[in-house]
Design a protein around this motif. Structure first.
Motif, mmCIF file in Angstrom:
data_model
loop_
_atom_site.group_PDB
_atom_site.id
_atom_site.type_symbol
_atom_site.label_atom_id
_atom_site.label_comp_id
_atom_site.label_asym_id
_atom_site.label_seq_id
_atom_site.Cartn_x
_atom_site.Cartn_y
_atom_site.Cartn_z
ATOM 1 N N VAL A 762 -2.272 -3.072 -4.188
ATOM 2 C CA VAL A 762 -2.316 -1.806 -4.133
ATOM 3 C C VAL A 762 -3.812 -1.073 -4.309
ATOM 4 C CG1 VAL A 762 -1.756 0.345 -5.476
ATOM 5 C CG2 VAL A 762 -0.042 -1.472 -4.762
ATOM 6 N N SER A 767 -0.652 -0.875 1.850
ATOM 7 C CA SER A 767 0.448 0.127 1.614
ATOM 8 C C SER A 767 1.833 -0.501 1.593
ATOM 9 C CB SER A 767 0.365 0.830 3.116
ATOM 10 O OG SER A 767 1.854 1.360 3.227
ATOM 11 N N ILE A 810 -5.325 2.310 -10.501
ATOM 12 C CA ILE A 810 -4.113 2.361 -9.559
ATOM 13 C C ILE A 810 -3.869 3.514 -8.828
ATOM 14 C CG2 ILE A 810 -1.662 1.919 -9.293
ATOM 15 C CD1 ILE A 810 -1.614 -0.326 -11.298
ATOM 16 N N SER A 813 -7.046 5.079 -6.859
ATOM 17 C CA SER A 813 -7.083 4.192 -5.460
ATOM 18 C C SER A 813 -5.897 4.853 -4.536
ATOM 19 C CB SER A 813 -7.155 2.806 -5.674
ATOM 20 O OG SER A 813 -5.940 2.472 -6.541
ATOM 21 N N VAL A 814 -4.736 4.657 -5.074
ATOM 22 C CA VAL A 814 -3.840 5.069 -4.356
ATOM 23 C C VAL A 814 -3.724 6.531 -3.730
ATOM 24 C CG1 VAL A 814 -1.247 5.275 -4.118
ATOM 25 C CG2 VAL A 814 -2.134 3.380 -5.153
ATOM 26 N N TYR A 817 -6.654 6.461 -0.924
ATOM 27 C CA TYR A 817 -5.943 6.202 0.374
ATOM 28 C C TYR A 817 -4.972 6.798 0.842
ATOM 29 C CZ TYR A 817 -8.257 1.878 -1.809
ATOM 30 O OH TYR A 817 -9.228 0.896 -2.290
ATOM 31 N N SER A 818 -3.951 7.257 0.381
ATOM 32 C CA SER A 818 -2.912 8.045 0.874
ATOM 33 C C SER A 818 -3.523 9.395 1.345
ATOM 34 C CB SER A 818 -1.700 8.427 0.039
ATOM 35 O OG SER A 818 -1.945 9.289 -0.988
ATOM 36 N N ILE B 136 2.737 9.359 -3.648
ATOM 37 C CA ILE B 136 2.624 8.134 -4.129
ATOM 38 C C ILE B 136 3.928 7.290 -4.325
ATOM 39 C CG2 ILE B 136 1.535 6.486 -6.053
ATOM 40 C CD1 ILE B 136 -0.424 8.864 -6.331
ATOM 41 N N VAL B 140 4.707 2.168 -7.460
ATOM 42 C CA VAL B 140 3.164 2.257 -8.070
ATOM 43 C C VAL B 140 2.859 3.266 -8.936
ATOM 44 C CG1 VAL B 140 0.940 2.554 -6.950
ATOM 45 C CG2 VAL B 140 2.447 1.184 -5.472
#
Lengths: 827, 333
Positions: A762, A767, A810, A813-814, A817-818, B136, B140
């Motif tokens: 992740v 994804s 986490i 970064s998520v 990216y999203s 999200i 996660v």
């Protein structure tokens, strides 16, 4: 085209039934080599259904389909092999793949170049479309505008060297100059003997390009004619139907003096701008226009589903807020056009679907009265003649017309003051249509103001007191009184200019880069380096050979299992069982790779690594794909099973793994363990395959959009079984460096790797929905996580910081990216 | 009102074990299997391991079953919104630790429990916002939150268990009418959630959002509010379970919640709530929690260790899920 021309596509007496509707009624349609045959008709006339039958996506209930003289029945693969290519209304592209990759996967194998050449090949193909085409072969399809996606779809179809080319409403999203280009390509193709079926509802276009044309109305062919010899007037009559097929309830007559219920002033929103209008009590106002000209967007904004700016008044009171609650409060109700996506709660009963919009009426003393709810539902289905076995039947078991009547009944039960209706009778049979018209008119008569959006001119003419024509987001014409007849509406729509302008929208370069495949790797590598530098400043032992030779094998283990997780996640799966699998293999080794083990025992031990992994991978796949458990549930079961087996074999850690095995697995060159070199090499090899080998393209394409990949000839089951087995095998390999760290059969040694591997991929940019990810990203993610765990000690931070940093990494970064992927998607 | 409606309107979840299938035959509903299975399990226990159905043995099992049921209730609510809350481990641990800390500072059990629960509820809202608003993936977002929560707990406790205040310990060990408080609380939680989801406007809208958020929005429901609310409810459930657990064991630690993460998800799955959203039954999840707890007891009494327990639990999940899928699998042939 001569009399000797070969018949390349032949549909003979084709009928197709959908629940409650006869979509096609013994239709005949054929195309000769070198000919363009146009197929025209209104929305819902059955054009796309007919081409679905021709391309094998649908199976005809009656009649036969022949392509190049061979019979084909619902087999897209065979249709493609016989030389049929189709440009769909919804381009079958994989959004996470680049243009070049989509073209590569989209053409039959015989037309493909090598992958190394594919970018040059794709660029060449795009050039054949236009010299200054604003599309780059490296562009991700998700970042393209709808019109550009159509160009890719068309280029793809032409590149597959078809014998039969089917174009389904190809010009809907194209700019004027691209329409010209398309026509030139079609002429070029027919010159080479290709048979072209051209579907459109734009009569002038069809007359320009086609030799013959067939007119479809309500699933029935109205005959095939010489396209150029016919005048437009006549075609419109045939499309619409000369005689009045339908009976409409009488209109309200005088409404001019009624008070205005809905007033809209200078409303702006996505897809429309500067709309002012009003609807009076008991009035039904129709909004007409070709799809995408703002009429649908306008009523959705009125219902507060999308955002808007401007003034909305209901019964002379301003709506001060733009939200769902305020719209509801004011009595604005919306009947959605897309019944399956927005109208029904498919698994719930007729009763629950009915009461959804008027629950408050069943509340007595704070609780819902089931009895009252059932009574209301029962009365309503009688009043609106909804045919259902009982009110407890799931709504998805009803026919389209009955579903629509029930949704309408549900909306009406909430006593709307303003009723916004999108396509009141789409997918509804003729009988139910009449009833829906009657119900709408009765509702208006009780004092409601009704706005209807419909692509069916006859419907608008029969139902509405006034009709407003939308074009490019504006109202361009108003028809009222005796002018509200179908011919006027259709003419106004077809003659309003619908030339699209090139959208200047370009995403900022930063976000384009951030949404790419290299961004995660670069960001992570920088973080790893900066953190390393910082740590070595604070504590010089951080970069010592001793510390490195401790950290690197940990990274190797986590990286390899993360590769496995990444592989599966690219296909849209997830594997919780990797950790226990690593533990189980370690336990197995602790029996076989012990110091006094014979060579044959040792050989069995090594073979078992792969064998156990393959069996577990197959088990996971079996549970998740053929049996159909949710991947999380399936691999949770395996998680528990594997852990149980490990604990049965070794209730407590035991069995010392032989020194020579430990030494060879933990072998170091200087301070660098071989394991990390192996992990890096493996990661690079997988990364190369993912982007430069066809298996990688197939895996990413499938994960990106399984349906589009299937259309391109990818076999879903094969992809999934490979991904599950591959994931387990990589987890098995990861247990080898772990063996050198643990040294004994500890059944719990692997458990932590499940969550750690998920975190690594992740953070590495994967994804969870599939299609996006990278093995280098997983490697760097594993590096960063391991580094953070070690570095806290060197920086004198408490253990708690390991957790904070992991959680923070986490989320950051998520979120990054999203956000970037959202920014890079074409609006 | 005619007879059909009367039959149909009997609550299929709380009242009857049967519902009429489309073919008109009587068969077990998807959330009713677990009742039969649990009854069967206790019957089997009485035969093969009579020791597990004695009063003493049941009393040892029921508090844990109750706590598991409360966690499973929270997890069910989230799964009904197509989500998943992996932060339950951290939340259960954190609530225990917070209750202990506040308990020593304030002397008031009610205040300390309310404060601990309130903080968890707030964290639940953050979870919900990350998932529903920032889009999200639930897995996660809650994993990350879990890591952060474990960090907080480690900071607060210095990695050593903290003992719970006497009053919370007493409460956790107390019983009412011969049954432990935790069981009563579990029943209360399940009852409230079941009544709210089935019999109130709020609950019906909540279910609608879980089944199809887009339909709900088109029907004028603010879906976001319900999606975030699910994580608030689950956080409250986890917090209460965490405080009860810490009170019962006598201390709170950063590892306390780990034993309730996967078993609670397992209980939801065994109870029959699907991961696809919307439909779901907290009653079934609660009964399934009892089932899982008694299953462990029985296996343990038969002399098997934790390994066989895991094996049996895995088999239970597999059986529970495939039994419900079986008709579909057979029909697709």
């Amino acid at each position: 085209m001569g009399p000797g021309s070969e018949l390349l596509l032949k549909l003979d007496g084709v009928s197709k039934f959908f629940p409650g509707v006869k979509a096609l009624d013994s239709v005949c349609f054929d195309v000769l080599a070198g000919e363009v045959h146009g197929l025209v008709g209104e929305n819902g006339a059955g054009k796309s259904t007919l081409m679905g039958v021709a391309s094998g996506a649908l199976i005809a209930d009656e009649g036969r389909v022949e392509i190049a003289g061979r019979e084909m029945r619902g087999d897209p693969e065979l249709a493609r092999n016989l030389g049929l290519a189709i440009v769909r209304q919804e381009p079958a592209l994989m959004p996470d793949l680049t243009v070049a990759e989509n073209l590569y996967l989209g053409v039959p194998e015989r037309c493909r170049p090598t992958i190394a050449m594919s970018v040059g090949w794709a660029t060449q193909l795009l050039r054949t479309w236009s010299d200054d085409v604003p599309i780059d072969a490296y562009d991700r399809v998700a970042s393209l505008a709808p019109g550009q996606r159509f160009i890719i779809e068309i280029v793809k179809a032409l590149a597959s060297e078809p014998r039969v080319l089917v174009l389904d409403e190809p010009t809907e999203h194209l700019l004027a100059e691209d329409v010209e280009r398309l026509f030139a390509r079609i002429k070029n193709a027919t010159g080479k003997g290709v048979a072209v079926a051209y579907i459109s509802h734009r009569i002038r276009e069809v007359q320009k390009i086609a030799e013959r044309l067939t007119i479809l109305r309500d699933g029935k062919s109205q005959g095939t004619y010489n396209a150029r010899a016919m005048d437009e007037q006549h075609i419109v009559e045939l499309i619409v139907g000369r005689e009045l097929d339908r009976e409409f309830p009488p209109k309200a007559g005088v409404v001019r003096s009624n008070p205005a219920v809905l007033e809209v002033k200078e409303l702006h929103g996505p897809g429309f701008s500067d709309i002012s209008m009003e609807v009076r009590q008991s009035e039904i106002v129709g909004l007409a226009g070709i799809d995408g000209n703002g009429q649908r967007e306008f009523i959705r904004a009125l219902a507060s589903i999308t955002k808007r700016r401007g003034l909305v008044r209901v019964n002379s009171r301003d709506l001060d807020r733009d939200n769902l609650a305020a719209a509801s409060q004011a009595g604005i109700r919306y009947l959605p056009g897309d019944r399956h996506q927005e109208g029904i709660l498919a698994e719930l009963s007729v009763r629950e679907n009915f009461s959804l919009r008027s629950l408050k009426q069943d509340v007595f003393g704070g609780l819902l009265s089931r009895r009252n709810e059932a009574e209301r539902a029962q009365q309503s289905i009688w009043a609106y003649t909804v045919k259902t076995p009982s009110i407890e039947t799931p709504i998805c078991a009803l026919s389209g017309g009955n579903q629509q009547k029930l949704v309408l009944a549900s909306v009406l039960a909430s006593e709307p003051k303003v009723l916004l209706v999108d396509e009141p009778t789409q997918g509804v049979d003729v009988g139910a249509r009449m009833e829906i018209y009657r119900i709408l008119r009765e509702t208006a008569a009780r004092g409601a103001a009704i706005v209807v959006v419909s692509s069916d001119g006859q419907e608008l003419a029969g139902l509405c007191d006034r009709v407003l024509i939308f074009s490019r987001g504006h109202i361009v014409k108003e028809l009222s009184g005796s002018d509200v007849v179908e011919h006027n509406i259709t003419t106004a729509i077809l003659t309003s200019t619908t030339v699209r302008e090139r959208a200047p929208a370009q995403t900022a370069n930063f976000w384009r880069w951030a949404a790419g495949d290299t961004a995660p790797a670069v960001t992570l590598a920088l973080s790893v380096i900066l953190l390393g530098i910082y740590a070595s400043f604070v504590n010089e032992f951080y970069l010592s050979a001793r510390n490195m030779s401790g950290i690197l094998p940990l990274i190797a283990t986590l990286a390899i299992v993360a590769y496995g997780q990444q592989l599966l996640m690219l296909a849209g799966g997830i594997d919780l069982s990797v950790g226990p699998l690593m533990g189980l293999i370690l336990v197995a080794q602790s029996f076989l790779l012990v110091s006094d083990a014979s060579p044959s025992h040792q050989a069995i031990g090594w073979a078992l690594v792969i064998l156990i992994a393959v069996v577990v991978g197959l088990l996971n796949w079996l549970l998740a794909d053929p049996i159909g458990l949710h991947p999380m549930v399936a691999t949770l079961v395996t998680f528990m099973l594997l852990q149980a087996v490990s604990l049965l074999l070794r209730p407590v850690p035991g069995g010392i793994i032989a020194d020579d095995v430990m030494e060879s697995v933990g072998y170091q060159i200087g301070f660098v363990p071989v394991a990390i070199l192996g992990a890096i090499a493996l990661g690079l090899a997988l990364e190369h395959g993912l982007f430069r080998r066809s298996w990688g393209l197939i895996l990413r394409g499938f994960g990106s959009r399984p349906e589009a990949a299937r259309v391109a000839g990818v076999r879903p089951r094969l992809v999934l079984v490979s991904a599950y087995v591959g994931c387990s095998v990589l987890a098995g390999i990861a247990s080898i460096p772990m063996m050198a760290q643990i040294g004994t059969g500890d059944p719990n040694a692997g458990i932590g790797y499940t969550l750690a591997s998920l975190a690594a991929v992740v953070i590495g940019g994967a994804s969870l929905f599939g299609g996006r990810g990278s093995f280098v990203g997983a490697l760097l993610g594993a590096t960063l996580i391991t580094q953070v765990n070690v570095v806290t000690a060197f920086l004198g931070l408490t253990d708690a910081w390991q957790s904070y940093l992991l959680g923070g990494m986490i989320l950051v970064s998520v979120a990054f990216y999203s956000k970037s992927r959202q920014m890079a998607v074409a609006k | 009102m005619n007879m059909n409606i009367a039959v149909a309107s009997i609550d299929k979840d709380m009242g009857t074990l049967h519902k009429r299938t489309q073919s008109g035959r009587w068969s077990l509903g998807e959330f009713s299997w677990i009742w039969v299975a649990t009854a069967g399990l206790f019957l089997l226990s009485a035969i093969v391991a009579p020791g597990t159905v004695t009063k003493g043995s049941l009393f040892a099992m029921l508090p844990f079953a109750g706590i598991l049921a409360i966690v499973a209730t929270g997890q069910t609510v989230v799964i009904q919104q197509r989500g998943l809350d992996m932060s339950s481990a951290g939340m259960v641990s954190l609530a225990g630790v917070l209750a202990a800390i506040f308990g020593y500072r304030s002397d008031s059990m009610v205040l300390s429990v309310l404060a601990a629960t309130g903080i968890c509820a707030f964290i639940g809202v953050i979870n919900g916002v990350l998932i529903a608003r920032a889009h999200i993936t639930p897995l996660v977002a809650t994993l990350a939150m879990n890591a952060a929560l474990i960090g907080v707990v480690r900071d607060l406790t210095g990695n050593a268990p903290v003992s719970m205040p006497e009053n919370i310990q007493e409460f956790s060990h107390a019983d009412l009418g011969g049954l432990p408080y935790s069981l009563w609380l579990a029943v209360l939680f399940i009852f409230i959630v079941a009544i709210v989801t089935r019999r109130t406007v709020l609950g019906r809208r909540f279910v609608a959002v879980g089944v199809n958020p887009r339909t709900s929005i088109a029907a004028g429901i603010n879906a976001l509010r319900y999606q975030i609310g699910a994580y608030l409810v689950s956080a409250v459930c986890f917090a209460v379970a965490g405080i009860l657990l810490a009170g019962y064991i006598g201390n709170a630690s950063h590892t306390a919640g780990n034993d309730y993460l996967l078993p609670a998800i397992a209980a939801v799955v065994v109870g029959g709530t699907p991961f696809t959203g919307g439909r779901g039954s907290v009653v079934a999840s609660g009964v399934a929690a009892l089932f899982m707890a008694q299953l462990s007891q029985m296996v343990l009494a038969l002399g098997a260790g934790s390994a066989v327990q895991l094996l049996v639990q895995a088999a239970a999940i597999l059986l529970a899920t495939t039994i419900r899928l079986a008709p579909a699998l057979i029909h697709s042939r």
